[in-house]
Write an enzyme that holds these catalytic residues in place. Structure first.
Site, short mmCIF file in Angstrom:
data_model
loop_
_atom_site.label_atom_id
_atom_site.label_comp_id
_atom_site.label_asym_id
_atom_site.label_seq_id
_atom_site.Cartn_x
_atom_site.Cartn_y
_atom_site.Cartn_z
N ARG A 29 0.65 -1.24 0.12
CA ARG A 29 -0.02 0.05 -0.07
C ARG A 29 0.81 1.37 -0.06
O ARG A 29 0.44 2.16 -0.76
CB ARG A 29 -0.85 0.10 1.14
CG ARG A 29 -2.11 -0.90 1.09
CD ARG A 29 -2.84 -1.21 2.31
NE ARG A 29 -2.05 -1.49 3.49
CZ ARG A 29 -2.50 -1.27 4.70
NH1 ARG A 29 -3.75 -0.95 5.09
NH2 ARG A 29 -1.93 -1.34 5.75
N ASN A 36 -6.18 -3.08 2.13
CA ASN A 36 -6.25 -4.55 1.94
C ASN A 36 -7.61 -5.07 2.16
O ASN A 36 -8.36 -4.41 2.78
CB ASN A 36 -5.48 -4.83 3.15
CG ASN A 36 -3.97 -4.72 3.16
OD1 ASN A 36 -3.47 -4.68 1.96
ND2 ASN A 36 -3.07 -4.60 4.21
#
Length: 90
Positions: A18, A36
């Site tokens: 990320r 996620n």
């Protein structure tokens, strides 16, 4: 401007995916989100010009060093006019 949704499977959590995605998106002026998912996948929404999104999508097939990408599913989506690229934490 164009909007795409991307779902990435493989070893994509716990590998700074990320944070690295946000850094790449910021460099390329791509806006959107990354998060996620509970099933272990990574979900992104990305908006930008066609050329930037093409390069961004190619990067998603590589990911950060410790990631192991299995599949990258890309689908077109509705423009949401994101102002920046954000990491969504759950």
């Amino acid at each position: 401007m164009k909007h795409i949704n991307i779902r990435i499977t493989g070893k994509v959590q716990g590998v700074s995916f990320r944070a690295t995605t946000k850094a790449i998106a910021d460099q390329m002026s791509v806006r959107g989100i990354v998060r996620n998912e509970k099933d272990g996948t990574l979900y992104l929404e990305a908006e930008g010009d066609e050329a930037s999104l093409e390069v961004f999508e190619e990067w998603c097939h590589e990911g950060p060093d410790r990631a192991k990408i299995e599949t990258v599913e890309v689908t077109p989506g509705e423009m949401k006019n994101y102002r920046n690229f954000e990491i969504i934490k759950r």
